[in-house]
Every structure is written in C-alpha cells, then in structure tokens.
Design a protein around this motif. Sequence first.
Motif, PDB file in Angstrom:
ATOM      1  N   ILE A 218      87.865  20.192 -14.895  1.00  0.00           N
ATOM      2  CA  ILE A 218      87.720  21.320 -15.822  1.00  0.00           C
ATOM      3  C   ILE A 218      88.053  22.602 -15.071  1.00  0.00           C
ATOM      4  O   ILE A 218      87.448  22.915 -14.040  1.00  0.00           O
ATOM      5  CB  ILE A 218      86.286  21.382 -16.388  1.00  0.00           C
ATOM      6  CG1 ILE A 218      85.980  20.099 -17.160  1.00  0.00           C
ATOM      7  CG2 ILE A 218      86.112  22.598 -17.287  1.00  0.00           C
ATOM      8  CD1 ILE A 218      84.542  19.982 -17.602  1.00  0.00           C
ATOM      9  N   THR A 219      89.029  23.359 -15.578  1.00  0.00           N
ATOM     10  CA  THR A 219      89.473  24.581 -14.903  1.00  0.00           C
ATOM     11  C   THR A 219      88.516  25.739 -15.193  1.00  0.00           C
ATOM     12  O   THR A 219      87.717  25.682 -16.130  1.00  0.00           O
ATOM     13  CB  THR A 219      90.891  24.975 -15.371  1.00  0.00           C
ATOM     14  OG1 THR A 219      90.828  25.298 -16.765  1.00  0.00           O
ATOM     15  CG2 THR A 219      91.879  23.828 -15.156  1.00  0.00           C
ATOM     16  N   ARG A 220      88.661  26.797 -14.403  1.00  0.00           N
ATOM     17  CA  ARG A 220      87.825  27.989 -14.607  1.00  0.00           C
ATOM     18  C   ARG A 220      88.100  28.604 -15.977  1.00  0.00           C
ATOM     19  O   ARG A 220      87.184  29.045 -16.673  1.00  0.00           O
ATOM     20  CB  ARG A 220      88.075  29.017 -13.504  1.00  0.00           C
ATOM     21  CG  ARG A 220      87.199  30.260 -13.643  1.00  0.00           C
ATOM     22  CD  ARG A 220      87.335  31.210 -12.482  1.00  0.00           C
ATOM     23  NE  ARG A 220      86.934  30.627 -11.235  1.00  0.00           N
ATOM     24  CZ  ARG A 220      85.674  30.526 -10.785  1.00  0.00           C
ATOM     25  NH1 ARG A 220      84.696  30.989 -11.527  1.00  0.00           N
ATOM     26  NH2 ARG A 220      85.392  29.998  -9.624  1.00  0.00           N
ATOM     27  N   ALA A 221      89.370  28.591 -16.390  1.00  0.00           N
ATOM     28  CA  ALA A 221      89.728  29.153 -17.700  1.00  0.00           C
ATOM     29  C   ALA A 221      89.051  28.359 -18.821  1.00  0.00           C
ATOM     30  O   ALA A 221      88.575  28.941 -19.799  1.00  0.00           O
ATOM     31  CB  ALA A 221      91.242  29.141 -17.878  1.00  0.00           C
ATOM     32  N   GLU A 222      89.013  27.043 -18.682  1.00  0.00           N
ATOM     33  CA  GLU A 222      88.340  26.222 -19.693  1.00  0.00           C
ATOM     34  C   GLU A 222      86.839  26.495 -19.708  1.00  0.00           C
ATOM     35  O   GLU A 222      86.219  26.504 -20.763  1.00  0.00           O
ATOM     36  CB  GLU A 222      88.583  24.736 -19.438  1.00  0.00           C
ATOM     37  CG  GLU A 222      89.953  24.264 -19.847  1.00  0.00           C
ATOM     38  CD  GLU A 222      90.128  22.787 -19.592  1.00  0.00           C
ATOM     39  OE1 GLU A 222      90.670  22.126 -20.480  1.00  0.00           O
ATOM     40  OE2 GLU A 222      89.727  22.289 -18.529  1.00  0.00           O
ATOM     41  N   ARG A 223      86.270  26.712 -18.549  1.00  0.00           N
ATOM     42  CA  ARG A 223      84.836  27.010 -18.496  1.00  0.00           C
ATOM     43  C   ARG A 223      84.527  28.322 -19.215  1.00  0.00           C
ATOM     44  O   ARG A 223      83.505  28.453 -19.865  1.00  0.00           O
ATOM     45  CB  ARG A 223      84.351  27.088 -17.053  1.00  0.00           C
ATOM     46  CG  ARG A 223      84.318  25.759 -16.355  1.00  0.00           C
ATOM     47  CD  ARG A 223      83.719  25.901 -14.963  1.00  0.00           C
ATOM     48  NE  ARG A 223      83.919  24.713 -14.171  1.00  0.00           N
ATOM     49  CZ  ARG A 223      83.175  23.627 -14.229  1.00  0.00           C
ATOM     50  NH1 ARG A 223      82.167  23.584 -15.053  1.00  0.00           N
ATOM     51  NH2 ARG A 223      83.431  22.594 -13.474  1.00  0.00           N
ATOM     52  N   GLU A 224      85.428  29.288 -19.102  1.00  0.00           N
ATOM     53  CA  GLU A 224      85.211  30.583 -19.724  1.00  0.00           C
ATOM     54  C   GLU A 224      85.525  30.566 -21.228  1.00  0.00           C
ATOM     55  O   GLU A 224      84.814  31.190 -22.015  1.00  0.00           O
ATOM     56  CB  GLU A 224      86.064  31.647 -19.025  1.00  0.00           C
ATOM     57  CG  GLU A 224      85.600  31.911 -17.597  1.00  0.00           C
ATOM     58  CD  GLU A 224      86.557  32.788 -16.807  1.00  0.00           C
ATOM     59  OE1 GLU A 224      87.597  33.197 -17.354  1.00  0.00           O
ATOM     60  OE2 GLU A 224      86.257  33.047 -15.629  1.00  0.00           O
ATOM     61  N   SER A 225      86.580  29.829 -21.633  1.00  0.00           N
ATOM     62  CA  SER A 225      86.986  29.846 -23.039  1.00  0.00           C
ATOM     63  C   SER A 225      86.503  28.629 -23.820  1.00  0.00           C
ATOM     64  O   SER A 225      86.594  28.609 -25.042  1.00  0.00           O
ATOM     65  CB  SER A 225      88.510  29.937 -23.138  1.00  0.00           C
ATOM     66  OG  SER A 225      89.094  28.762 -22.603  1.00  0.00           O
TER      67      SER A 225
ATOM     68  N   MET B 198      95.150  11.530 -20.655  1.00  0.00           N
ATOM     69  CA  MET B 198      94.055  12.301 -20.066  1.00  0.00           C
ATOM     70  C   MET B 198      92.760  12.189 -20.874  1.00  0.00           C
ATOM     71  O   MET B 198      91.766  12.813 -20.532  1.00  0.00           O
ATOM     72  CB  MET B 198      94.466  13.771 -19.950  1.00  0.00           C
ATOM     73  CG  MET B 198      95.628  13.996 -19.015  1.00  0.00           C
ATOM     74  SD  MET B 198      95.986  15.729 -18.821  1.00  0.00           S
ATOM     75  CE  MET B 198      94.625  16.238 -17.790  1.00  0.00           C
ATOM     76  N   ARG B 199      92.783  11.392 -21.937  1.00  0.00           N
ATOM     77  CA  ARG B 199      91.586  11.267 -22.772  1.00  0.00           C
ATOM     78  C   ARG B 199      90.517  10.429 -22.090  1.00  0.00           C
ATOM     79  O   ARG B 199      90.814   9.579 -21.260  1.00  0.00           O
ATOM     80  CB  ARG B 199      91.946  10.649 -24.118  1.00  0.00           C
ATOM     81  CG  ARG B 199      92.819  11.578 -24.933  1.00  0.00           C
ATOM     82  CD  ARG B 199      93.106  11.015 -26.281  1.00  0.00           C
ATOM     83  NE  ARG B 199      94.012  11.912 -26.991  1.00  0.00           N
ATOM     84  CZ  ARG B 199      94.513  11.661 -28.160  1.00  0.00           C
ATOM     85  NH1 ARG B 199      94.212  10.535 -28.792  1.00  0.00           N
ATOM     86  NH2 ARG B 199      95.324  12.508 -28.732  1.00  0.00           N
ATOM     87  N   ASP B 200      89.281  10.661 -22.479  1.00  0.00           N
ATOM     88  CA  ASP B 200      88.137   9.953 -21.898  1.00  0.00           C
ATOM     89  C   ASP B 200      88.127   8.488 -22.308  1.00  0.00           C
ATOM     90  O   ASP B 200      88.681   8.097 -23.331  1.00  0.00           O
ATOM     91  CB  ASP B 200      86.826  10.586 -22.381  1.00  0.00           C
ATOM     92  CG  ASP B 200      86.656  12.003 -21.875  1.00  0.00           C
ATOM     93  OD1 ASP B 200      87.214  12.326 -20.812  1.00  0.00           O
ATOM     94  OD2 ASP B 200      85.974  12.785 -22.558  1.00  0.00           O
ATOM     95  N   HIS B 201      87.456   7.696 -21.487  1.00  0.00           N
ATOM     96  CA  HIS B 201      87.207   6.296 -21.805  1.00  0.00           C
ATOM     97  C   HIS B 201      85.782   6.189 -22.342  1.00  0.00           C
ATOM     98  O   HIS B 201      84.929   7.004 -22.027  1.00  0.00           O
ATOM     99  CB  HIS B 201      87.335   5.401 -20.572  1.00  0.00           C
ATOM    100  CG  HIS B 201      88.668   5.492 -19.898  1.00  0.00           C
ATOM    101  ND1 HIS B 201      89.860   5.350 -20.568  1.00  0.00           N
ATOM    102  CD2 HIS B 201      88.993   5.710 -18.604  1.00  0.00           C
ATOM    103  CE1 HIS B 201      90.858   5.458 -19.712  1.00  0.00           C
ATOM    104  NE2 HIS B 201      90.361   5.685 -18.521  1.00  0.00           N
ATOM    105  N   GLY B 202      85.543   5.179 -23.148  1.00  0.00           N
ATOM    106  CA  GLY B 202      84.198   4.947 -23.666  1.00  0.00           C
ATOM    107  C   GLY B 202      83.675   3.607 -23.174  1.00  0.00           C
ATOM    108  O   GLY B 202      84.391   2.606 -23.201  1.00  0.00           O
TER     109      GLY B 202
END
Length: 94
Positions: A4-11, A23-27
Amino acid sequence: MRVITRAERESGVKKNASLPWNMRDHGLFVAFAPVVAPRYACAVIVEHGSDGHPQVLMARDILLFAQQRDPVKMPTAYPVHAAEGGPASKGTGT
C-alpha cells in the motif's frame, strides 16, 4: 504481495475489483462440521477472488452436502441384522 503506497494511505486504498486481476487478493477459508463432535473438515481457496467472500458460501454448501449424505445417518438397503443372522433374517421366507 501488494504494498500500500503513501498516496493510497492518504486518499484511500483501492478496492479489490478495481485492481488488475493479477494483483487481486486471494480468499482462504477453513471450516469443520458439526460443531459438536466434528466429522468433516473443508478448506476452500479462491485465487484472485472477487469482492465478497465466495469461499465462505462454498465451504457452507460443501459441509451441508456432506452432512446430508452422511453414511452413518442414511438408511441402508440391507439391514445389519440380516447379515448377522439377526431378527431381520428370520421368518422372511427367502
């Protein structure tokens, strides 16, 4: 692993559906049934899954299917007593 990038953390972090497929998560979900004296276990893995939790519903369906067809609970075509010479085998005339 996705960082998770800094930009994603902020926005705000991107939703799984908006990410590229690779890049999607696994379940992963592991379950057992019944709760008292478990007889069945199930593990479901969904790679690059969609939003929601389809692995939970799949595990539920699998465990319900197994419990409904439990050989211990199902009636047999031939009673156990008939094979042992018990009451079911006497007086039938066959």
